[in-house]
Design a protein around this motif. Structure first.
Motif, PDB file in Angstrom:
ATOM      1  N   GLN A 213      59.983  47.633  25.643  1.00 13.90           N
ATOM      2  CA  GLN A 213      59.315  47.969  24.382  1.00 13.90           C
ATOM      3  C   GLN A 213      58.847  46.708  23.663  1.00 13.90           C
ATOM      4  O   GLN A 213      57.753  46.672  23.095  1.00 13.90           O
ATOM      5  CB  GLN A 213      60.254  48.776  23.492  1.00 13.90           C
ATOM      6  CG  GLN A 213      60.557  50.150  24.019  1.00 13.90           C
ATOM      7  CD  GLN A 213      61.718  50.815  23.274  1.00 13.90           C
ATOM      8  OE1 GLN A 213      62.372  50.217  22.429  1.00 13.90           O
ATOM      9  NE2 GLN A 213      61.966  52.066  23.625  1.00 13.90           N
ATOM     10  N   ALA A 214      59.672  45.665  23.688  1.00 13.65           N
ATOM     11  CA  ALA A 214      59.302  44.405  23.038  1.00 13.65           C
ATOM     12  C   ALA A 214      58.047  43.817  23.672  1.00 13.65           C
ATOM     13  O   ALA A 214      57.158  43.324  22.965  1.00 13.65           O
ATOM     14  CB  ALA A 214      60.459  43.408  23.104  1.00 13.65           C
ATOM     15  N   ALA A 215      57.954  43.875  25.000  1.00 17.15           N
ATOM     16  CA  ALA A 215      56.754  43.389  25.680  1.00 17.15           C
ATOM     17  C   ALA A 215      55.540  44.220  25.273  1.00 17.15           C
ATOM     18  O   ALA A 215      54.458  43.679  25.013  1.00 17.15           O
ATOM     19  CB  ALA A 215      56.952  43.425  27.197  1.00 17.15           C
ATOM     20  N   TYR A 216      55.728  45.518  25.189  1.00 14.59           N
ATOM     21  CA  TYR A 216      54.626  46.404  24.772  1.00 14.59           C
ATOM     22  C   TYR A 216      54.178  46.070  23.345  1.00 14.59           C
ATOM     23  O   TYR A 216      52.981  45.957  23.068  1.00 14.59           O
ATOM     24  CB  TYR A 216      55.076  47.856  24.880  1.00 14.59           C
ATOM     25  CG  TYR A 216      54.029  48.847  24.429  1.00 14.59           C
ATOM     26  CD1 TYR A 216      52.920  49.125  25.215  1.00 14.59           C
ATOM     27  CD2 TYR A 216      54.149  49.507  23.215  1.00 14.59           C
ATOM     28  CE1 TYR A 216      51.950  50.029  24.810  1.00 14.59           C
ATOM     29  CE2 TYR A 216      53.192  50.420  22.794  1.00 14.59           C
ATOM     30  CZ  TYR A 216      52.094  50.676  23.595  1.00 14.59           C
ATOM     31  OH  TYR A 216      51.140  51.569  23.184  1.00 14.59           O
TER      32      TYR A 216
ATOM     33  N   ALA B  81      62.915  38.923  28.150  1.00 10.48           N
ATOM     34  CA  ALA B  81      62.976  38.354  26.796  1.00 10.48           C
ATOM     35  C   ALA B  81      62.379  36.948  26.763  1.00 10.48           C
ATOM     36  O   ALA B  81      61.672  36.592  25.807  1.00 10.48           O
ATOM     37  CB  ALA B  81      64.413  38.329  26.289  1.00 10.48           C
ATOM     38  N   TRP B  82      62.657  36.151  27.776  1.00 12.79           N
ATOM     39  CA  TRP B  82      62.103  34.798  27.806  1.00 12.79           C
ATOM     40  C   TRP B  82      60.579  34.846  27.772  1.00 12.79           C
ATOM     41  O   TRP B  82      59.941  34.063  27.073  1.00 12.79           O
ATOM     42  CB  TRP B  82      62.615  34.025  29.021  1.00 12.79           C
ATOM     43  CG  TRP B  82      63.957  33.427  28.724  1.00 12.79           C
ATOM     44  CD1 TRP B  82      65.176  34.039  28.856  1.00 12.79           C
ATOM     45  CD2 TRP B  82      64.213  32.139  28.173  1.00 12.79           C
ATOM     46  NE1 TRP B  82      66.180  33.193  28.424  1.00 12.79           N
ATOM     47  CE2 TRP B  82      65.610  32.016  28.006  1.00 12.79           C
ATOM     48  CE3 TRP B  82      63.402  31.069  27.815  1.00 12.79           C
ATOM     49  CZ2 TRP B  82      66.203  30.871  27.498  1.00 12.79           C
ATOM     50  CZ3 TRP B  82      64.002  29.922  27.310  1.00 12.79           C
ATOM     51  CH2 TRP B  82      65.387  29.836  27.152  1.00 12.79           C
ATOM     52  N   HIS B  83      59.987  35.753  28.527  1.00 13.68           N
ATOM     53  CA  HIS B  83      58.527  35.864  28.547  1.00 13.68           C
ATOM     54  C   HIS B  83      57.993  36.395  27.215  1.00 13.68           C
ATOM     55  O   HIS B  83      57.019  35.877  26.681  1.00 13.68           O
ATOM     56  CB  HIS B  83      58.066  36.765  29.689  1.00 13.68           C
ATOM     57  CG  HIS B  83      58.345  36.188  31.035  1.00 13.68           C
ATOM     58  ND1 HIS B  83      57.785  35.023  31.492  1.00 13.68           N
ATOM     59  CD2 HIS B  83      59.144  36.624  32.034  1.00 13.68           C
ATOM     60  CE1 HIS B  83      58.225  34.762  32.700  1.00 13.68           C
ATOM     61  NE2 HIS B  83      59.049  35.708  33.051  1.00 13.68           N
ATOM     62  N   VAL B  84      58.639  37.417  26.693  1.00 14.56           N
ATOM     63  CA  VAL B  84      58.176  38.028  25.442  1.00 14.56           C
ATOM     64  C   VAL B  84      58.258  37.033  24.290  1.00 14.56           C
ATOM     65  O   VAL B  84      57.376  36.990  23.437  1.00 14.56           O
ATOM     66  CB  VAL B  84      58.995  39.300  25.118  1.00 14.56           C
ATOM     67  CG1 VAL B  84      58.719  39.794  23.711  1.00 14.56           C
ATOM     68  CG2 VAL B  84      58.717  40.390  26.133  1.00 14.56           C
ATOM     69  N   LEU B  85      59.293  36.215  24.277  1.00 17.39           N
ATOM     70  CA  LEU B  85      59.513  35.315  23.146  1.00 17.39           C
ATOM     71  C   LEU B  85      58.838  33.960  23.301  1.00 17.39           C
ATOM     72  O   LEU B  85      58.769  33.187  22.343  1.00 17.39           O
ATOM     73  CB  LEU B  85      61.017  35.131  22.929  1.00 17.39           C
ATOM     74  CG  LEU B  85      61.780  36.413  22.571  1.00 17.39           C
ATOM     75  CD1 LEU B  85      63.277  36.155  22.550  1.00 17.39           C
ATOM     76  CD2 LEU B  85      61.299  36.995  21.253  1.00 17.39           C
ATOM     77  N   ASP B  86      58.303  33.675  24.479  1.00 18.52           N
ATOM     78  CA  ASP B  86      57.680  32.386  24.731  1.00 18.52           C
ATOM     79  C   ASP B  86      56.449  32.195  23.848  1.00 18.52           C
ATOM     80  O   ASP B  86      55.485  32.970  23.919  1.00 18.52           O
ATOM     81  CB  ASP B  86      57.277  32.267  26.204  1.00 18.52           C
ATOM     82  CG  ASP B  86      56.723  30.895  26.540  1.00 18.52           C
ATOM     83  OD1 ASP B  86      57.298  29.889  26.082  1.00 18.52           O
ATOM     84  OD2 ASP B  86      55.705  30.841  27.255  1.00 18.52           O
TER      85      ASP B  86
ATOM     86  N   LEU C 124      64.192  44.629  18.402  1.00 21.82           N
ATOM     87  CA  LEU C 124      64.380  45.122  19.767  1.00 21.82           C
ATOM     88  C   LEU C 124      65.248  44.170  20.595  1.00 21.82           C
ATOM     89  O   LEU C 124      66.167  44.610  21.302  1.00 21.82           O
ATOM     90  CB  LEU C 124      63.027  45.338  20.449  1.00 21.82           C
ATOM     91  CG  LEU C 124      62.221  46.526  19.924  1.00 21.82           C
ATOM     92  CD1 LEU C 124      60.752  46.401  20.307  1.00 21.82           C
ATOM     93  CD2 LEU C 124      62.813  47.841  20.406  1.00 21.82           C
ATOM     94  N   VAL C 125      64.993  42.876  20.499  1.00 16.01           N
ATOM     95  CA  VAL C 125      65.785  41.904  21.260  1.00 16.01           C
ATOM     96  C   VAL C 125      67.193  41.813  20.686  1.00 16.01           C
ATOM     97  O   VAL C 125      68.182  41.789  21.426  1.00 16.01           O
ATOM     98  CB  VAL C 125      65.088  40.526  21.294  1.00 16.01           C
ATOM     99  CG1 VAL C 125      65.953  39.501  22.028  1.00 16.01           C
ATOM    100  CG2 VAL C 125      63.708  40.633  21.944  1.00 16.01           C
ATOM    101  N   TRP C 126      67.305  41.775  19.361  1.00 16.82           N
ATOM    102  CA  TRP C 126      68.623  41.715  18.711  1.00 16.82           C
ATOM    103  C   TRP C 126      69.461  42.929  19.101  1.00 16.82           C
ATOM    104  O   TRP C 126      70.624  42.792  19.481  1.00 16.82           O
ATOM    105  CB  TRP C 126      68.441  41.647  17.189  1.00 16.82           C
ATOM    106  CG  TRP C 126      69.698  41.822  16.405  1.00 16.82           C
ATOM    107  CD1 TRP C 126      70.650  40.871  16.151  1.00 16.82           C
ATOM    108  CD2 TRP C 126      70.158  43.031  15.781  1.00 16.82           C
ATOM    109  NE1 TRP C 126      71.664  41.421  15.403  1.00 16.82           N
ATOM    110  CE2 TRP C 126      71.386  42.742  15.161  1.00 16.82           C
ATOM    111  CE3 TRP C 126      69.640  44.317  15.688  1.00 16.82           C
ATOM    112  CZ2 TRP C 126      72.108  43.699  14.452  1.00 16.82           C
ATOM    113  CZ3 TRP C 126      70.358  45.270  14.984  1.00 16.82           C
ATOM    114  CH2 TRP C 126      71.576  44.956  14.382  1.00 16.82           C
ATOM    115  N   HIS C 127      68.887  44.112  19.029  1.00 10.31           N
ATOM    116  CA  HIS C 127      69.621  45.330  19.370  1.00 10.31           C
ATOM    117  C   HIS C 127      70.028  45.342  20.841  1.00 10.31           C
ATOM    118  O   HIS C 127      71.149  45.759  21.173  1.00 10.31           O
ATOM    119  CB  HIS C 127      68.805  46.581  19.049  1.00 10.31           C
ATOM    120  CG  HIS C 127      69.403  47.829  19.598  1.00 10.31           C
ATOM    121  ND1 HIS C 127      70.598  48.353  19.130  1.00 10.31           N
ATOM    122  CD2 HIS C 127      69.001  48.644  20.613  1.00 10.31           C
ATOM    123  CE1 HIS C 127      70.889  49.436  19.821  1.00 10.31           C
ATOM    124  NE2 HIS C 127      69.938  49.628  20.732  1.00 10.31           N
TER     125      HIS C 127
END
Length: 174
Positions: free
Chosen positions: A158-161, A18-23, A44-47
């Motif tokens: 999935q979020a990263a994708y 998550a840290w990488h995806v949201l950075d 996706l992160v919230w869920h």
């Protein structure tokens, strides 16, 4: 390595993703539903955080952090406090709009820390306790904990994708 230490390592990995995806993510990218109907990164992160919060709170016989620690108010979402994303359709997903990735990171990290603390307080025998007999085979506390981490890991992947789909050239550290 104890079972609790092994679990801790696994439990922290979705949060690291998550840290990488949201950075550095743009709020528009964070909240975009790919194709107009698929899950947004925000959802996706919230869920991932909500499902773990709800399930670990039940196991620990404790209040959900979502309401007890004021995360629901901070997010200010147009959903009931009981919402956690299971069974959400595109209209439900679209209601999960988050202005700041820091809010998502904060909630997910808090949930993971509570989960890790809870697991470290369990004995090996407690991990074998049956907590849900509605499944065949019945679900143990350990299996339920693993399923929360597995769900989070899948959704963060999935979020990263999705970020890679929406931002040409983004690949994170992978």
């Amino acid at each position: 390595m104890t079972p609790q230490e092994l679990f801790e390592d696994a439990a922290r990995r979705p949060s690291e993703v998550a840290w990488h995806v949201l950075d550095g993510i743009d709020p528009d990218v964070l909240n975009t539903l790919p194709g107009g109907t698929a899950n947004s990164i925000a959802w996706l992160v919230w869920h991932a955080a909500r499902q773990q919060d709800v399930q670990v709170a039940q196991l620990a016989e404790a209040a959900e952090m979502w309401t007890a620690q004021g995360w629901s108010e901070r997010f200010g979402l147009d959903v009931p406090d009981s919402a956690m994303g299971f069974g959400d359709g595109p209209e439900d997903v679209a209601r999960i709009r988050v202005a700041s990735p820091d809010l998502l990171r904060g909630y997910l990290d808090a949930v993971v820390e509570r989960t890790v603390t809870y697991v470290h307080g369990l004995t090996d025998a407690q991990l074998d306790d049956v907590v849900d007999r509605s499944w065949d085979p019945p679900v143990t506390r350990g299996a339920r904990l693993v399923s929360t981490v597995d769900d989070a890991a899948q959704h963060l992947g999935q979020a990263a994708y999705v970020r890679g789909l929406l931002e040409d050239g983004w690949s994170g550290p992978y």
